[in-house]
Design a protein around this motif. Structure first.
Motif, PDB file in Angstrom:
ATOM      1  N   PRO A  61      43.709  44.557  38.370  1.00 34.25           N
ATOM      2  CA  PRO A  61      42.341  44.058  38.180  1.00 34.25           C
ATOM      3  C   PRO A  61      42.323  42.736  37.413  1.00 34.25           C
ATOM      4  CG  PRO A  61      42.422  46.409  37.749  1.00 34.25           C
ATOM      5  CD  PRO A  61      43.855  45.969  37.929  1.00 34.25           C
ATOM      6  N   GLY A  62      41.537  41.806  37.923  1.00 28.49           N
ATOM      7  CA  GLY A  62      41.404  40.505  37.280  1.00 28.49           C
ATOM      8  C   GLY A  62      42.274  39.424  37.880  1.00 28.49           C
TER       9      GLY A  62
ATOM     10  N   PRO B  35      36.639  31.776  42.168  1.00 24.58           N
ATOM     11  CA  PRO B  35      37.737  32.716  42.373  1.00 24.58           C
ATOM     12  C   PRO B  35      37.238  34.111  42.742  1.00 24.58           C
ATOM     13  CG  PRO B  35      37.382  32.339  40.027  1.00 24.58           C
ATOM     14  CD  PRO B  35      36.460  31.411  40.756  1.00 24.58           C
ATOM     15  N   ILE B  36      37.874  34.743  43.719  1.00 25.22           N
ATOM     16  CA  ILE B  36      37.613  36.135  44.068  1.00 25.22           C
ATOM     17  C   ILE B  36      38.750  36.945  43.448  1.00 25.22           C
ATOM     18  CG2 ILE B  36      37.278  37.803  45.927  1.00 25.22           C
ATOM     19  CD1 ILE B  36      35.134  35.622  45.798  1.00 25.22           C
ATOM     20  N   LYS B  37      38.409  37.815  42.528  1.00 25.36           N
ATOM     21  CA  LYS B  37      39.412  38.539  41.759  1.00 25.36           C
ATOM     22  C   LYS B  37      39.555  39.982  42.243  1.00 25.36           C
ATOM     23  CE  LYS B  37      38.618  35.718  37.621  1.00 25.36           C
ATOM     24  NZ  LYS B  37      39.942  35.057  37.617  1.00 25.36           N
ATOM     25  N   SER B  38      40.728  40.546  41.992  1.00 27.92           N
ATOM     26  CA  SER B  38      40.978  41.936  42.356  1.00 27.92           C
ATOM     27  C   SER B  38      40.166  42.872  41.459  1.00 27.92           C
ATOM     28  CB  SER B  38      42.465  42.261  42.216  1.00 27.92           C
ATOM     29  OG  SER B  38      42.705  43.617  42.522  1.00 27.92           O
TER      30      SER B  38
ATOM     31  N   LYS C 121      40.969  46.192  41.596  1.00 26.14           N
ATOM     32  CA  LYS C 121      41.776  47.407  41.521  1.00 26.14           C
ATOM     33  C   LYS C 121      43.247  47.043  41.440  1.00 26.14           C
ATOM     34  CE  LYS C 121      40.112  48.362  45.585  1.00 26.14           C
ATOM     35  NZ  LYS C 121      39.784  49.073  46.838  1.00 26.14           N
ATOM     36  N   GLU C 122      44.053  48.030  41.167  1.00 25.64           N
ATOM     37  CA  GLU C 122      45.506  47.860  41.145  1.00 25.64           C
ATOM     38  C   GLU C 122      46.083  48.409  42.439  1.00 25.64           C
ATOM     39  OE1 GLU C 122      49.369  48.946  38.299  1.00 25.64           O
ATOM     40  OE2 GLU C 122      47.318  49.374  37.636  1.00 25.64           O
ATOM     41  N   GLY C 123      47.070  47.733  42.981  1.00 24.15           N
ATOM     42  CA  GLY C 123      47.680  48.202  44.211  1.00 24.15           C
ATOM     43  C   GLY C 123      48.466  47.126  44.912  1.00 24.15           C
ATOM     44  N   LYS C 124      48.773  47.388  46.196  1.00 20.31           N
ATOM     45  CA  LYS C 124      49.561  46.465  47.013  1.00 20.31           C
ATOM     46  C   LYS C 124      48.677  45.823  48.080  1.00 20.31           C
ATOM     47  CE  LYS C 124      53.663  47.702  48.577  1.00 20.31           C
ATOM     48  NZ  LYS C 124      54.702  48.347  49.413  1.00 20.31           N
ATOM     49  N   VAL C 125      48.860  44.517  48.277  1.00 22.19           N
ATOM     50  CA  VAL C 125      48.136  43.805  49.335  1.00 22.19           C
ATOM     51  C   VAL C 125      48.797  44.153  50.663  1.00 22.19           C
ATOM     52  CG1 VAL C 125      47.474  41.553  50.260  1.00 22.19           C
ATOM     53  CG2 VAL C 125      47.513  41.925  47.775  1.00 22.19           C
TER      54      VAL C 125
END
Length: 578
Positions: free
Chosen positions: A533-534, A548-551, A553-557
Motif C-alpha cells: 500500500p502506498g 500518481p495512482i497508488k496501490s 493493497k499488498e500483493g503481486k502485479v
C-alpha cells in the motif's frame, strides 16, 4: 483633430483568440490567408506563436510549430510576429535548464519571432532573467510582463515596483497581462499612470472579456495614456477572448489617439476570419463565448471555470461544483495567493478538486506539483505560506529559497544525442520539440500522428453518420478531456473496439482503477512485481498535472492493461494485483 499619441494595436487572432475560443485548433493552412490580410493593416504586432500553440500543433494537428512560424514569417513582411513565452517554462509546463532556454529563444528568433512577451506565473523575476537576457542577446524586442491579479498581498504599488524591476533588465515595453479579465477601469488607470510615471517605455494592456469589464477598462487605459492594446478580430473576439479589434479602432477614430488603421482593411481581415469561424464552428463552445460573472467572485480564468465543470463531470461529481468554487480561494490563500495563470491555475484548481472529492482532512491527497510548489521549485510565492501548511504538504523538508533554474543541470546536448539515436532529428529545432514534449514528440517527429478531424456541427453528424467519431480528445483552454461518444442525435456510434482502440476493462477482481481521466505518463511497476500500500503504480497526466495512482493493497502485479501515452477514463482498470 491632430493625432498626438496614437494607440497601437497587437492583434491576437492567430494565438490567444483561437486558444481561448476554439481550443488552439487553428491550423497553419488556415492562418496564412488571414496573415496576408493582417499584414496590410498596420498593427504594432500580431501575436501568432507561443502559449499553447506549440503543444496543440504536435498533439492534435500534426502541424510542425517551427514550420508554422517560418511560414507566417514569409507572409508577415510588414508586421512583427509576437510570441507568448512562459519564462523558464518556455512553452511547456515546467522549468527547463538555462541551456534549453537559450537554444529555444535563439531558434524562435531565427525562425521569425520579433517580439517576445515574457511572463512568470508568480511574477518571480528570477524565472524570467535567463529568457530576457537571451532575447536581448539576439537583438529582439523584449516585452516584460506583469501577471495581474488581486489579493491581500497584491497592490498597484507592488505592480509598479515590478514594472520598474523589469525596466531595469532592459525591457523595451511593459505588458499588463490580465488573464482573467479582473482589472477594473479605476485600477487600470492607476496602474498605467503609475508605470508611465516611472518608466519611459511603452505600456501594453492585455485583458480578456470573460467578465464583461474589459471594454470599459480599455477605455480607462486609453485615457491614462496606454500605448498598446491587445485585441482580436470580431469573429474571434469577446467571451474568454479579447475585445474586438474593429470596435476599438472605430472608437478612437477622429480622436487624438486615433490608431490610423483603415476600417476597410479590417473588413478584409474580418471576411477571412469569418471563413475560418465557419470551418471551426463545431469547436466553439457556448461556455467560452458568454460573459461569466463568476470570475468576479471566484477570480478564476474563464477557461479554468469550464475545465472544473468538465473535470467534475468526469468524476460524476458536478453537484460538488459550488464546494470546489469555495475551496479554490482557500487553496490559493494557503499557497500564498499565486496569480491564477498557467501553471499555477492548474496547481490550485486540481488541488481544490482533490480536497473536495477525497473528503476528510484537507490536503490528505496532494499532487506532486503542489509539493514542488511548496518546496520552492516554481519560485517565490507572492505571500507567505504558513509553517503548518508547509509541514502538512512536505513534512520536515525545508523549502528552497534560491532561483529554481539553478537546480537544473544542462540538458540540451544529452537530449540532442538521444533524439538523434532515435532517428527523430531532421533539423535542429526537432531537438527542442523532443526536449519540451518527450512523451508526444517521438510519434510526431516520426510522422506517426494524424491530425484530428475538425468536428462538424451536430446537424451535419445526423445526416452523415460515417463522420461520427467513436471517441475524441477535447481540449478547453489547454486542458485535455477524453470523451467516448456513444450516440449523436440518435445515431449509434461504432464501438472503439471495432476500430482498433485498446480495450481497457472496467470491472475485474483485484483491479486498481483510475480515479480520474488522463493520459498515462509513466508505468512505475511491472508484471511480477511485489507491491505494498502506498507504492506508486502509474502516473497520470491530467489538467497538466502529474497524478500518481497508488496501490491500495499488498500483493503481486499480475496484469497491466495500459502503456505510456494511453488515455484512460475514471473507473478504467489500469492493472491487477493478486
Amino acid at each position: 483633430m491632430s493625432v498626438t499619441n496614437p494607440v497601437k494595436i497587437t492583434d491576437t487572432t492567430l494565438r490567444d483568440a483561437h486558444q481561448s475560443l476554439i481550443a488552439t485548433r487553428l491550423r497553419t493552412e488556415d492562418m496564412i490567408p488571414v496573415a496576408r490580410e493582417i499584414d496590410k493593416a498596420g498593427f504594432f504586432s500580431v501575436e501568432a506563436w507561443g502559449g499553447a500553440t506549440f503543444d496543440s500543433c504536435i498533439r492534435y494537428l500534426n502541424d510542425d510549430p517551427w514550420q508554422r512560424l517560418s511560414d507566417l514569417n514569409s507572409v508577415l513582411k510588414n508586421t512583427p510576429i509576437q510570441m507568448l513565452l512562459r519564462g523558464q517554462n518556455l512553452v511547456g509546463y515546467k522549468h527547463y535548464p538555462d541551456d534549453v532556454v537559450e537554444k529555444f529563444i535563439e531558434a524562435a528568433g531565427r525562425n521569425g519571432v520579433d517580439i517576445f512577451r515574457i511572463f512568470d506565473a508568480l511574477n518571480d523575476i528570477r524565472n524570467m532573467e535567463k529568457s530576457m537576457e537571451t532575447v536581448k542577446d539576439i537583438g529582439a524586442h523584449l516585452q516584460g510582463t506583469i501577471s495581474y491579479t488581486t489579493s491581500p498581498v497584491h497592490s498597484t504599488e507592488k505592480f509598479i515596483g515590478f514594472a520598474e524591476a523589469l525596466y531595469s533588465k532592459g525591457c523595451d515595453s511593459i505588458c499588463i497581462k490580465d488573464m482573467a479579465g479582473l482589472i477594473m477601469p479605476k485600477a487600470a488607470k492607476e496602474l498605467i499612470t503609475g508605470i508611465k510615471d516611472k518608466v519611459d517605455i511603452p505600456v501594453n494592456l492585455h485583458s480578456h472579456s470573460t467578465s464583461g469589464i474589459s471594454p470599459m477598462s480599455y477605455q480607462a487605459a486609453i485615457e491614462a495614456g496606454v500605448d498598446i492594446l491587445d485585441t482580436a478580430m470580431s469573429p474571434f473576439a469577446m467571451g474568454t477572448s479579447q475585445p474586438p479589434t474593429e470596435s476599438v479602432v472605430a472608437s478612437l477614430k477622429d480622436t487624438d489617439r486615433d490608431t490610423g488603421i483603415d476600417l476597410m482593411k479590417l473588413k478584409d481581415i474580418k471576411n477571412q476570419c469569418m471563413l475560418m469561424r465557419e470551418k471551426y464552428a463545431g469547436l466553439i463552445d457556448p461556455i467560452s463565448e458568454r460573459i461569466d460573472s463568476d470570475v468576479l467572485i471566484y477570480q478564476l480564468p474563464g477557461g479554468m471555470i469550464s475545465n472544473l465543470v468538465s473535470q467534475l463531470k468526469e468524476q460524476n461529481a458536478l453537484d460538488k461544483i459550488d464546494l470546489v468554487h469555495n475551496e479554490i480561494p482557500h487553496v490559493r490563500k494557503d499557497l500564498g495567493y499565486p496569480p491564477l495563470v498557467t501553471p499555477t491555475s492548474q496547481i490550485v484548481g486540481t488541488q481544490a478538486v482533490l480536497n473536495v472529492l477525497m473528503g476528510g482532512e484537507r490536503y490528505s491527497n496532494v499532487t506532486q506539483e503542489v509539493k514542488d510548489y511548496v518546496r520552492g521549485l516554481y519560485g517565490k510565492p507572492p505571500g507567505k505560506i504558513s509553517d503548518e501548511i508547509i509541514k502538512k504538504i512536505i513534512g520536515d523538508q525545508n523549502p528552497f529559497s534560491g532561483r529554481p533554474g539553478d537546480l537544473l543541470e544542462p540538458l540540451y546536448s544529452k537530449m540532442a544525442k538521444e533524439a538523434a539515436e532515435k532517428g527523430l532529428v531532421k533539423k535542429d529545432e526537432d531537438i527542442l520539440t523532443y526536449i519540451l514534449y518527450p512523451a508526444i514528440a517521438p510519434s510526431f517527429l516520426k510522422g506517426e500522428r494524424n491530425a484530428e478531424a475538425i468536428p462538424k456541427l451536430s446537424a451535419k453528424y445526423a445526416s452523415r453518420s460515417s463522420e461520427i467519431p467513436s471517441c475524441m480528445e477535447v481540449e478547453v483552454d489547454g486542458e485535455i478531456f477524453s470523451v467516448r461518444i456513444l450516440s449523436v442525435e440518435g445515431s449509434a456510434v461504432e464501438s472503439a473496439d471495432s476500430v482498433g482502440a485498446k480495450k481497457i476493462p472496467r470491472d475485474i477482481k483485484g483491479g486498481i482503477m483510475s480515479n480520474m481521466q488522463g493520459m498515462v505518463l509513466k508505468v512505475e511497476t511491472n508484471i511480477g512485481a511485489q507491491v505494498k500500500p502506498g507504492d506508486t503504480l502509474v502516473v497520470l497526466e491530467a489538467m497538466k498535472m502529474e497524478n500518481p495512482i497508488k496501490s491500495t493493497k499488498e500483493g503481486k502485479v499480475t496484469q497491466i492493461f495500459v502503456d505510456e501515452g494511453d488515455t484512460v477514463q475514471n473507473g478504467d482498470v489500469l492493472l491487477v494485483i493478486e
